[in-house]
Design a protein around this motif. Structure first.
Motif, PDB file in Angstrom:
ATOM      1  N   ALA A   4      74.755 -12.992 -21.193  1.00  0.00           N
ATOM      2  CA  ALA A   4      75.898 -12.391 -21.888  1.00  0.00           C
ATOM      3  C   ALA A   4      75.763 -10.867 -22.003  1.00  0.00           C
ATOM      4  O   ALA A   4      76.752 -10.148 -21.883  1.00  0.00           O
ATOM      5  CB  ALA A   4      76.029 -13.017 -23.275  1.00  0.00           C
ATOM      6  N   THR A   5      74.545 -10.378 -22.243  1.00  0.00           N
ATOM      7  CA  THR A   5      74.414  -8.931 -22.444  1.00  0.00           C
ATOM      8  C   THR A   5      73.825  -8.205 -21.240  1.00  0.00           C
ATOM      9  O   THR A   5      74.000  -7.004 -21.095  1.00  0.00           O
ATOM     10  CB  THR A   5      73.518  -8.634 -23.672  1.00  0.00           C
ATOM     11  OG1 THR A   5      72.299  -9.364 -23.509  1.00  0.00           O
ATOM     12  CG2 THR A   5      74.207  -9.047 -24.958  1.00  0.00           C
ATOM     13  N   ARG A   6      73.065  -8.943 -20.405  1.00  0.00           N
ATOM     14  CA  ARG A   6      72.423  -8.279 -19.263  1.00  0.00           C
ATOM     15  C   ARG A   6      72.698  -9.039 -17.964  1.00  0.00           C
ATOM     16  O   ARG A   6      71.796  -9.589 -17.352  1.00  0.00           O
ATOM     17  CB  ARG A   6      70.921  -8.158 -19.504  1.00  0.00           C
ATOM     18  CG  ARG A   6      70.597  -7.397 -20.806  1.00  0.00           C
ATOM     19  CD  ARG A   6      69.142  -7.063 -20.928  1.00  0.00           C
ATOM     20  NE  ARG A   6      68.277  -8.238 -20.775  1.00  0.00           N
ATOM     21  CZ  ARG A   6      66.966  -8.222 -20.960  1.00  0.00           C
ATOM     22  NH1 ARG A   6      66.360  -7.108 -21.302  1.00  0.00           N
ATOM     23  NH2 ARG A   6      66.256  -9.316 -20.796  1.00  0.00           N
ATOM     24  N   PRO A   7      73.960  -9.097 -17.529  1.00  0.00           N
ATOM     25  CA  PRO A   7      74.294  -9.851 -16.316  1.00  0.00           C
ATOM     26  C   PRO A   7      73.810  -9.140 -15.047  1.00  0.00           C
ATOM     27  O   PRO A   7      73.568  -7.926 -15.059  1.00  0.00           O
ATOM     28  CB  PRO A   7      75.819  -9.890 -16.340  1.00  0.00           C
ATOM     29  CG  PRO A   7      76.219  -8.678 -17.111  1.00  0.00           C
ATOM     30  CD  PRO A   7      75.146  -8.455 -18.137  1.00  0.00           C
ATOM     31  N   VAL A   8      73.659  -9.918 -14.002  1.00  0.00           N
ATOM     32  CA  VAL A   8      73.243  -9.385 -12.701  1.00  0.00           C
ATOM     33  C   VAL A   8      74.228  -9.873 -11.642  1.00  0.00           C
ATOM     34  O   VAL A   8      74.645 -11.027 -11.670  1.00  0.00           O
ATOM     35  CB  VAL A   8      71.818  -9.877 -12.328  1.00  0.00           C
ATOM     36  CG1 VAL A   8      71.434  -9.428 -10.919  1.00  0.00           C
ATOM     37  CG2 VAL A   8      70.797  -9.361 -13.343  1.00  0.00           C
TER      38      VAL A   8
END
Ligand code: PLP
Length: 327
Positions: A4-8
């Motif tokens: 949710a906060t650190r997508p790739v």
């Protein structure tokens, strides 16, 4: 990928050669994966890779991923193109990245395995790739200590631009091709074609004769003459002597070398060749004594052999004839 906060997001682009069935199948697999529910925006396949697409990818990408199977990476120019655009390389240490990686301008995937299977190497590389992404790359990318900018990431971008761009560029490539290959080739053409190709004919005849005579060459009686060869101190020299049978060959047309280096599992590591000089006239049977000294510059276990190679002033490359005789 869907954090949710650190997508790739992974972006793939590439073309397989029309007859490369395995390559085409791999691209199909990537494409199918990109169509899976929930992954549509996380895995993107860009069709028709060409210089138009490449230019835009290079300019927009954060991280350039390259994971060839060692040692099959021919060069890897695309990673070099990423750097001047501020891209950071994440690559197996193969091709150019073996030279380009300096420990602080990107990341190296996996460890080189000398005698494992391909499957094992792949497993090691995959695990390393996921570890690096999860524990180093993604946290660094999203870390904004001042609440605005990923300062450590920006520092890596600068280091990538600084360390790669001046070394890996077209200007250097063209300059080195010109100096090391094109100019010598043009000069050799001049020399060989002069006087009705006299030098070319002469060299060709010499090669034929040398190939005929070469099987007679033998190295025997290799000795260290100044020392008990079991132990020698740093700073001392090994005086090496060898008897070389040249048969019909002119000693002017051979080079005798001591080939020495640190012993590593029966091989020589970082070997160097030291020329041995002819120290006697022929003994009537075409035997000569060659001698020379090899310095002991570092401690360790060292080994050497003696070898003979043909030489001629007109050769373009030292080992052009592919003839070599070892002790
Ligand atoms: C740079 C480039 C390549 C070569 O890529 P490598 O990673 O060196 O194999 C191939 N095609 C296009 C369109 C490129 O721009």
């Amino acid at each position: 990928m869907n954090d949710a906060t650190r997508p790739v997001q992974f972006i793939f682009a590439g073309k397989a050669h029309p007859r490369d069935e395995a390559g085409k199948a791999l691209i199909q697999e990537v494409y199918k994966f990109s169509r899976e529910p929930g992954l549509e925006t996380r895995i993107v396949f860009v069709e028709d890779y060409d210089s138009y697409i490449a230019r835009r990818l290079m300019q927009g990408v954060d991280l350039w991923l390259n994971h060839p199977l060692r040692p099959l990476e021919a060069s890897g120019t695309s990673g070099m193109k990423a750097a001047p655009n501020g891209g950071i390389n994440l690559s197996v240490l193969d091709g150019w990245w073996r030279e380009g990686f300096n420990g602080s301008n990107g990341w190296a995937i996996g460890a080189e395995i000398d005698d494992g299977t391909t499957e094992f190497q792949n497993e090691v590389d995959a695990s390393s790739l996921y570890q690096l992404l999860e524990n180093q790359i993604v946290p660094l990318y999203y870390a904004k200590p001042d609440g605005k900018l990923p300062l450590a990431w920006l520092q890596l971008m600068r280091e990538s631009i600084r360390s790669v761009t001046p070394l890996f560029n077209t200007q250097r490539m063209v300059k080195e091709y010109t100096e090391q290959l094109y100019i010598p080739a043009a000069q050799a053409y001049e020399n060989f074609s002069r006087d009705g190709c006299g030098a070319a004919k002469h060299l060709s005849q010499w090669k034929t004769q040398t190939r005929t005579d070469w099987p007679q060459v033998q190295v025997s009686d290799v000795q260290v003459i100044n020392k008990d060869r079991q132990s020698i101190s740093v700073g001392e020299f090994l005086q090496i002597s060898a008897r070389v049978h040249l048969g019909a060959l002119d000693p002017q047309h051979v080079r005798v070398e001591a080939y020495h280096g640190e012993v590593d599992n029966g091989d020589l590591r970082n070997p160097t060749a030291t020329v041995l000089n002819q120290s006697s006239q022929a003994d009537g049977n075409g035997n000569y004594i060659y001698q020379g000294s090899v310095p002991a510059t570092e401690s360790g276990t060292y080994g050497f052999s003696v070898r003979v190679v043909p030489t001629h002033p007109c050769l373009m490359q030292a080992h052009e004839l592919r003839l070599i005789t070892w002790s």
